[in-house]
Design an enzyme around this catalytic site. Structure first.
Site, PDB file in Angstrom:
ATOM      1  N   TYR A  91      -5.148  18.313 -22.297  1.00  0.00           N
ATOM      2  CA  TYR A  91      -5.576  19.451 -23.100  1.00  0.00           C
ATOM      3  C   TYR A  91      -5.438  19.167 -24.594  1.00  0.00           C
ATOM      4  CZ  TYR A  91      -6.824  24.333 -23.592  1.00  0.00           C
ATOM      5  OH  TYR A  91      -7.494  25.496 -23.887  1.00  0.00           O
ATOM      6  N   TRP A  93      -2.825  18.210 -26.362  1.00  0.00           N
ATOM      7  CA  TRP A  93      -1.559  18.504 -27.020  1.00  0.00           C
ATOM      8  C   TRP A  93      -0.791  17.216 -27.316  1.00  0.00           C
ATOM      9  CZ3 TRP A  93       0.984  22.912 -23.703  1.00  0.00           C
ATOM     10  CH2 TRP A  93       0.146  24.039 -23.710  1.00  0.00           C
TER      11      TRP A  93
END
Length: 757
Positions: A91, A93
């Site tokens: 994602y 991150w």
């Protein structure tokens, strides 16, 4: 620095509103939750069937053992099932850097390996990402290209904020942000005479300094309110017919729906009041005020995080078109001003570079929020934006960056789905729930332990992110881990291109230098930049309102829609035949809202917002985040009347539950919510009281054990967590301790047991 060693972080002097989130993270870099060695699940090593991922102890191993096993498994899955059986989960991150960006790193690696099944969209604005291009032909105004604060201040007379503009969200931004401009931008609008209306179930979604009027509507009913406003504009002849005729298509069909000519139901303020519980007289007065003032419609991304989440976007654009202010300073609409830190900043003058990911030969993909569906239904189909997608049969998940056991919905369902692949590999810095649900865990560094460049499309700064510490234990950079794997798999040269970390940083900076030189803004050489810490570029394009050029000349600057105009009615969407998303804005009651039959059983509507003291679930173990948790548990805010009816006092441990799961939280009483609405921040690390039981009590306060895992509609298939009904009761009995930040059980096994694979 003290004696050549870093001792703390201080705010950037050029930032008018620096976020405190990161200032003391350094102290928590080596918490017990840190992963410092490769680990393999004992059950995976022993090839034991029937074990539950997330419940098994781990065995520490050396890097060669772990990487050899990962390489063998990738090779075996590719040979037996093909690359379409590999899901590249990430994602984005773990770093704001342009190089050490986990998503870019793992996708580049998997592309070199022959490709992977990918996801599209994100959990923040998936519904908008699909529907907005159907209406205005682009995602500008949703992601980038917003009317800047400098043009709103002094021009906007009335700012109507659907979902408010919560400043907690503006602390963070993809890629980082050097100048947090939202607080000052809003105050400048206020000083220049603008008035504000906060349309939200939560009063403090608007800063107190704005003096905003609070219209506390029922959650998920914003579209009904906008339809009631539209009906007044039509009935009173207050809409801009010239703008609609020149710049839009499909208004007449929408008008027939609003007036009831289509279905016999007039969407007037009385109709809207019954749904929203905003008085009809106030709806009528607001509509007239919006028609008399230069009005800007600001809508938070979060409104899409509900069933039929496409509709608030479509309806907000339609309402702005009816008012006729689109393309003018101070008028029109914009999405996400309260959702990310850089929105409303004047954009930088050049496109920042990123690590090339290469080409993915695998064509299969899923909407990002449909991962559990994919794992549970291999070979099944899902409708998405006019397509019928077939879910692949995933045998291997490779995840680096992100925490699906935070950001996905219905985590008990995700746990069941997560058991199906034969192998899960996770690169992580911390023992998050995702790492605990892996078979092979590879310890990764944090941004404190590597060098990088940080810059964002919503910012003018490029910053040097300096390495401050050596990596703890045996942790390695994502790039180093994947480089060693690529050597084992035979494509090291393709993955690394022979470059070290430093070589890549200089390569990326060279692209920035060339872009800056092309616009007459030479930057210092790399070594000088690296020593100074940052460089700033000056915007070269004058500030302009969103869609200003289109308004000036809609022929020369036609939009990317089939008609080239704003499509209040979309024939493309209409042709898909979706009853849950027809070809124009409409109101449909979600399955879970306060007007649903289910509210008799679960009478509270749960809103799960972004946290104020962390970014999603990142660094939840850090002191700044933990200080917001009374008794170590995430608080649930509830109205005092709702608490009193249940015998609940401030600070009580409560059980929040519905048919999907239950959790423990700390009661926080506040009249800043309308009655029957409760609020929890997302991001508390998932902490089931009995890891062997899927569906048991979650003891830390992760609201996604309660939220439904359903798509917004067949158009976008976005996440719908804010269509969620719950009940709350005071917890009775011994309160189980929170274990989320403790490492899992670590065991050793004999050489013979280790050879069982």
């Amino acid at each position: 620095m003290r004696d050549g060693r870093p001792t703390g972080l201080i705010p950037f002097e050029r930032d008018p509103a620096p976020s405190p989130i990161g200032l003391d993270l350094m102290a928590d870099r080596l918490s017990p939750a840190r992963i410092t060695r490769p680990h393999i699940s004992r059950a995976y090593l022993q090839k034991r069937q029937g074990s539950i991922r997330g419940a098994e102890p781990f065995v520490p191993v050396d890097w060669d053992t772990a990487l050899d096993l990962v390489a063998e498994e990738i090779t075996a899955v590719r040979a037996e099932f093909g690359n379409g059986a590999i899901f590249g989960g990430s994602y984005g991150w773990s770093s704001a850097g342009r190089f050490h960006h986990a998503q870019s790193q793992v996708h580049r690696f998997l592309n070199c390996a022959g490709g992977y099944v990918r996801s599209v969209q994100n959990y923040s604005f998936a519904a908008g990402d699909v529907v907005v291009p159907h209406v205005v032909g682009t995602t500008r105004g949703l992601v980038t290209g917003h009317t800047p604060w400098t043009l709103l201040a002094g021009s906007t007379e009335l700012m109507v904020m659907f979902g408010g503009i919560p400043l907690r969200n503006t602390q963070v931004n993809a890629g980082g942000v050097g100048r947090h401009a939202a607080p000052e931008g809003l105050l400048e609008c206020r000083r220049a005479g603008a008035s504000f209306v906060n349309i939200s179930p939560i009063r403090d979604d608007a800063a107190e300094e704005l003096g905003a009027e609070w219209l506390a509507l029922r959650p998920n009913t914003d579209v009904a309110l906008m339809l009631g406003i539209a009906e007044v504009l039509i009935a009173e002849g207050r809409y801009d017919s010239d703008f609609l005729d020149r710049y839009t298509v499909g208004f007449e069909r929408f008008k027939a729906y609003v007036t009831g000519a289509e279905d016999g139901v007039r969407k007037d303020p009385e109709w809207a009041a019954a749904i929203t519980q905003i008085p009809a007289a106030r709806i009528r007065a607001l509509a007239l005020e919006m028609s008399q003032k230069r009005t800007f419609i600001a809508m938070n991304w979060a409104l899409q995080r509900a069933q039929y989440g496409e509709q608030p976007y479509w309806m907000a654009i339609t309402l702005a078109a009816m008012l006729g202010g689109i393309g003018q300073p101070g008028g029109g609409f914009g999405f996400g001003y309260g959702s990310a830190g850089g929105i409303g900043n004047v954009p930088g003058p050049i496109k920042w570079p990123s690590l090339p990911q290469g080409t993915n030969p695998v064509r299969a993909f899923i909407p990002v929020a449909r991962i559990a569906d994919m794992l549970l239904n291999p070979g099944g189909t899902v409708e998405y934006d006019g397509q019928a997608l077939t879910y692949p049969d995933i045998r291997l998940i490779y995840w680096a960056g992100g925490n699906p056991f935070h950001h996905h919905q219905d985590l008990n369902r995700l746990r069941r789905a997560w058991q199906r692949p034969r192998t899960v590999v996770v690169q992580e810095s911390w023992w998050t729930a995702t790492a605990r649900h892996a078979d092979i865990v590879l310890p990764a560094t944090t941004f404190f332990e590597r060098n990088d460049l940080a810059c964002s499309s919503r910012d003018n700064f490029v910053s040097a992110s300096h390495k401050l510490f050596d990596a703890p234990g045996e942790a390695l950079d994502d790039y180093e881990i994947l480089g060693r794997l690529s050597a084992r798999l035979g494509f090291e040269d393709a993955f690394t291109e022979g470059r070290s970390e430093g070589d890549w940083l200089r390569w990326l900076y060279r692209i920035i230098e060339e872009g800056a030189a092309a616009i007459g803004q030479p930057l210092p050489p790399f070594d000088e930049f690296w020593a100074s810490g940052y460089a700033e570029l000056t915007p070269t394009v004058a500030s302009e309102a969103y869609l200003e050029r289109f308004r000036t000349d809609p022929v020369a600057n036609r939009l990317g829609t089939p008609s080239g105009l704003i499509e209040i009615g979309s024939e493309a969407v209409r042709s898909f035949g979706y009853d849950d998303c027809p070809g124009r804005p409409n109101w449909r009651p979600p399955l879970e809202w306060l007007g649903a039959p289910l509210a008799a059983q679960y009478p509270l509507h749960l809103m799960s917002n972004q946290p104020a003291r962390r970014l999603h679930s990142q660094w939840d173990h850090a002191r700044y985040s933990r200080e917001s948790k009374p008794g170590g548990r995430e608080p649930v805010r509830m109205h005092p009347d709702d608490a009193a009816a249940r015998g609940i006092a401030q600070g009580d441990v409560v059980r929040v539950f519905n048919g999907r799961g239950s959790l423990l939280a700390s009661a926080d009483l506040s009249d800043a919510l309308r009655p029957q609405v409760v609020q929890m921040a997302t991001g508390a690390w998932f902490d089931p009281s009995d890891p062997q039981e899927i569906g048991g009590l979650e003891r830390h306060g992760n609201p996604n054990v309660l939220t439904p895992d359903i798509g917004t509609s067949r158009l976008a298939q976005g996440p719908s967590p804010n269509s969620c009904l719950v009940q709350i009761e005071k917890f009775v009995g011994p309160v189980p301790p929170v274990r989320a930040f403790e490492p899992p059980q670590v065991v050793s096994i004999s050489e013979r047991e280790g050879r069982a694979r």
